[in-house]
Design a protein around this motif. Structure first.
Motif, PDB file in Angstrom:
ATOM      1  N   LEU A 239       7.534  17.826  -3.034  1.00 52.43           N
ATOM      2  CA  LEU A 239       8.953  17.783  -3.382  1.00 52.43           C
ATOM      3  C   LEU A 239       9.765  17.081  -2.310  1.00 52.43           C
ATOM      4  N   SER A 240       9.459  17.359  -1.046  1.00 58.26           N
ATOM      5  CA  SER A 240      10.202  16.738   0.051  1.00 58.26           C
ATOM      6  C   SER A 240      10.014  15.219   0.049  1.00 58.26           C
ATOM      7  N   MET A 241       8.782  14.769  -0.159  1.00 59.82           N
ATOM      8  CA  MET A 241       8.523  13.335  -0.207  1.00 59.82           C
ATOM      9  C   MET A 241       9.218  12.692  -1.406  1.00 59.82           C
ATOM     10  N   ALA A 242       9.176  13.382  -2.539  1.00 57.08           N
ATOM     11  CA  ALA A 242       9.830  12.843  -3.734  1.00 57.08           C
ATOM     12  C   ALA A 242      11.332  12.734  -3.538  1.00 57.08           C
ATOM     13  N   GLN A 243      11.922  13.710  -2.852  1.00 57.93           N
ATOM     14  CA  GLN A 243      13.366  13.670  -2.613  1.00 57.93           C
ATOM     15  C   GLN A 243      13.728  12.488  -1.722  1.00 57.93           C
ATOM     16  N   VAL A 244      12.885  12.194  -0.720  1.00 58.74           N
ATOM     17  CA  VAL A 244      13.140  11.052   0.161  1.00 58.74           C
ATOM     18  C   VAL A 244      13.158   9.756  -0.650  1.00 58.74           C
ATOM     19  N   ILE A 245      12.142   9.579  -1.481  1.00 65.36           N
ATOM     20  CA  ILE A 245      12.002   8.327  -2.232  1.00 65.36           C
ATOM     21  C   ILE A 245      13.083   8.186  -3.289  1.00 65.36           C
ATOM     22  N   LEU A 246      13.385   9.290  -3.989  1.00 68.22           N
ATOM     23  CA  LEU A 246      14.286   9.234  -5.138  1.00 68.22           C
ATOM     24  C   LEU A 246      15.757   9.444  -4.778  1.00 68.22           C
ATOM     25  N   SER A 247      16.055   9.625  -3.503  1.00 66.85           N
ATOM     26  CA  SER A 247      17.449   9.836  -3.103  1.00 66.85           C
ATOM     27  C   SER A 247      18.305   8.596  -3.313  1.00 66.85           C
ATOM     28  N   GLY A 248      17.668   7.414  -3.303  1.00 67.39           N
ATOM     29  CA  GLY A 248      18.423   6.172  -3.416  1.00 67.39           C
ATOM     30  C   GLY A 248      18.902   5.642  -2.084  1.00 67.39           C
ATOM     31  N   GLY A 249      18.723   6.408  -1.026  1.00 66.79           N
ATOM     32  CA  GLY A 249      19.174   5.971   0.280  1.00 66.79           C
ATOM     33  C   GLY A 249      18.116   5.274   1.099  1.00 66.79           C
ATOM     34  N   LEU A 250      16.873   5.321   0.637  1.00 65.99           N
ATOM     35  CA  LEU A 250      15.773   4.697   1.378  1.00 65.99           C
ATOM     36  C   LEU A 250      15.453   3.315   0.854  1.00 65.99           C
ATOM     37  N   LEU A 251      15.440   3.175  -0.477  1.00 65.60           N
ATOM     38  CA  LEU A 251      15.124   1.889  -1.086  1.00 65.60           C
ATOM     39  C   LEU A 251      15.759   1.831  -2.468  1.00 65.60           C
ATOM     40  N   ALA A 252      15.891   0.624  -2.976  1.00 62.54           N
ATOM     41  CA  ALA A 252      16.435   0.438  -4.317  1.00 62.54           C
ATOM     42  C   ALA A 252      15.433   0.962  -5.345  1.00 62.54           C
ATOM     43  N   LEU A 253      15.910   1.723  -6.299  1.00 62.29           N
ATOM     44  CA  LEU A 253      15.035   2.351  -7.286  1.00 62.29           C
ATOM     45  C   LEU A 253      14.866   1.443  -8.495  1.00 62.29           C
ATOM     46  N   SER A 254      13.617   1.224  -8.870  1.00 57.64           N
ATOM     47  CA  SER A 254      13.324   0.391 -10.024  1.00 57.64           C
ATOM     48  C   SER A 254      13.509   1.191 -11.308  1.00 57.64           C
ATOM     49  N   VAL A 255      13.404   0.494 -12.424  1.00 56.84           N
ATOM     50  CA  VAL A 255      13.485   1.156 -13.724  1.00 56.84           C
ATOM     51  C   VAL A 255      12.342   2.163 -13.839  1.00 56.84           C
ATOM     52  N   GLY A 256      12.643   3.333 -14.276  1.00 60.15           N
ATOM     53  CA  GLY A 256      11.666   4.424 -14.330  1.00 60.15           C
ATOM     54  C   GLY A 256      11.923   5.384 -13.195  1.00 60.15           C
ATOM     55  N   LEU A 257      11.821   4.892 -11.965  1.00 61.38           N
ATOM     56  CA  LEU A 257      12.145   5.749 -10.822  1.00 61.38           C
ATOM     57  C   LEU A 257      13.625   6.102 -10.821  1.00 61.38           C
ATOM     58  N   ASN A 258      14.451   5.147 -11.229  1.00 63.09           N
ATOM     59  CA  ASN A 258      15.885   5.401 -11.278  1.00 63.09           C
ATOM     60  C   ASN A 258      16.208   6.528 -12.246  1.00 63.09           C
ATOM     61  N   GLN A 259      15.585   6.488 -13.424  1.00 66.59           N
ATOM     62  CA  GLN A 259      15.828   7.545 -14.406  1.00 66.59           C
ATOM     63  C   GLN A 259      15.244   8.876 -13.944  1.00 66.59           C
ATOM     64  N   LEU A 260      14.072   8.837 -13.310  1.00 59.93           N
ATOM     65  CA  LEU A 260      13.459  10.067 -12.797  1.00 59.93           C
ATOM     66  C   LEU A 260      14.324  10.694 -11.707  1.00 59.93           C
ATOM     67  N   SER A 261      14.981   9.870 -10.922  1.00 60.00           N
ATOM     68  CA  SER A 261      15.802  10.375  -9.822  1.00 60.00           C
ATOM     69  C   SER A 261      16.973  11.215 -10.297  1.00 60.00           C
ATOM     70  N   TRP A 262      17.371  11.058 -11.561  1.00 60.99           N
ATOM     71  CA  TRP A 262      18.483  11.850 -12.081  1.00 60.99           C
ATOM     72  C   TRP A 262      18.188  13.341 -12.057  1.00 60.99           C
ATOM     73  N   LEU A 263      16.883  13.704 -12.030  1.00 58.50           N
ATOM     74  CA  LEU A 263      16.492  15.116 -12.026  1.00 58.50           C
ATOM     75  C   LEU A 263      16.295  15.671 -10.616  1.00 58.50           C
ATOM     76  N   THR A 264      16.589  14.876  -9.594  1.00 59.76           N
ATOM     77  CA  THR A 264      16.404  15.323  -8.215  1.00 59.76           C
ATOM     78  C   THR A 264      17.751  15.573  -7.561  1.00 59.76           C
ATOM     79  N   PRO A 265      17.948  16.727  -6.938  1.00 61.85           N
ATOM     80  CA  PRO A 265      19.219  17.006  -6.266  1.00 61.85           C
ATOM     81  C   PRO A 265      19.554  15.995  -5.179  1.00 61.85           C
TER      82      PRO A 265
END
Length: 333
Positions: A239-265
């Motif tokens: 969960l911690s690693m997923a939050q880092v990647i999906l936060s949007g602050g580390l790298l630009a999120l591609s299609v798919g990851l961007n939608q998945l990130s909506w479920l991460t606080p």
């Protein structure tokens, strides 16, 4: 009092800790071999009252109201936490260490100015520390009490009251820890003159507190799903690693990851803090990809905050549903 003498403990908090510390002990067998069992259980099973004096058994007492259960559960949970000094030390030291780490990333520029090369890193570390703190507080809290919960649920415990007691107590602890993170991490550093809606510091504090509580609710959901405490640590790391990647602050999120990130606080927590400090404007060119979710507007900040709260509610509802599904006995909700 007699129950405490039987277990050889000074308080019921110590009794519950003994259950958790000795999961392989035959508690039921020990009780059946005890004088308490012979006096209060076996004698009642073997004795027969004369027909002339036979009386119908009294009906069982009515279950306590959910509010009364909630009060008892909260007081018991606080007593268990207060009796564990090592756990209290961890709760106190963790946000202090993480806050000191955040302060190192903040640098002299803090979260203000233009061409700020450290603002994005500071916000990312602040967000990840808040996520980790919230999830770590709660990821074992339901699964480690599973046998106790099952017994009490069979006796009429409300699954909603049980979960709400965890949310209230852990929410208070997590909120205080998140406030310490912000205080130690950025207070005294340069901050914007004003946030998107409120003064910058209170707005940043609210965003991080809500984020930590949302991750605490996510941790409770994980704890309700897994069946052993050993499984929680790998999930916490994932969960911690997923939050880092999906936060949007580390790298630009591609299609798919961007939608998945909506479920991460972390996605919405980082967006709320970025909106507060106007990251789209103050960050150095090329440091981070701009996002409309970071716009320095009241409507944007309120949307980011609202989605964090929505996720916390969603995680809590799914955890409650899972606890109801796990419950034996009565179907009190």
């Amino acid at each position: 009092a007699e129950g405490l003498r039987y277990f050889g403990k000074q308080s019921w908090a110590e009794v519950f800790q003994a259950f958790d510390a000795q999961p392989d002990r035959d508690w039921q067998g020990d009780f059946k071999r005890s004088s308490c069992y012979r006096e209060y259980v076996a004698s009642g099973l073997t004795s027969r009252a004369p027909e002339s004096t036979h009386r119908a058994p009294e009906p069982p007492p009515a279950p306590r109201s959910r509010l009364a259960q909630l009060s008892t559960l909260c007081r018991r949970y606080l007593a268990v936490i207060a009796s564990d000094r090592n756990y209290l030390i961890v709760l106190a030291v963790l946000p202090i260490l993480l806050g000191a780490l955040i302060r190192q990333f903040a640098g002299s520029g803090g979260l203000a100015g233009l061409n700020n090369k450290s603002a994005q890193q500071t916000l990312l570390v602040l967000v990840i520390c808040a996520c980790f703190t919230g999830a770590a507080n709660s990821v074992r809290e339901l699964v480690k009490e599973r046998p106790i919960y099952s017994r009490e649920r069979a006796a009429g415990l409300s699954a909603g009251a049980y979960l709400l007691s965890k949310l209230l107590v852990l929410g208070l602890i997590t909120g205080v820890q998140a406030a310490v993170l912000v205080a130690l991490g950025v207070v005294g550093k340069p901050l914007p003159a004003h946030g998107s809606l409120l003064p910058a510091l209170p707005e940043l504090l609210l965003a991080i507190v809500v984020l930590a509580i949302a991750c605490m609710a996510l941790g409770l959901l994980v704890s309700a799903i897994v069946n052993t405490s050993e499984k929680t640590m790998p999930v916490l790391v994932l969960l911690s690693m997923a939050q880092v990647i999906l936060s949007g602050g580390l790298l630009a999120l591609s299609v798919g990851l961007n939608q998945l990130s909506w479920l991460t606080p972390a996605r919405w927590g980082f967006a709320a803090t970025a909106s507060t400090v106007n990251l789209n404007v103050i960050s150095a060119p090329g440091i981070v990809t701009r996002s409309p979710l970071w716009d320095h507007k009241p409507s944007t900040w309120l949307m980011d905050m609202g989605l964090q709260i929505l996720l916390a509610v969603l995680f809590s509802l799914v955890a409650w549903w899972r606890l109801v599904r796990l419950s034996p006995g009565r179907t009190r909700r």
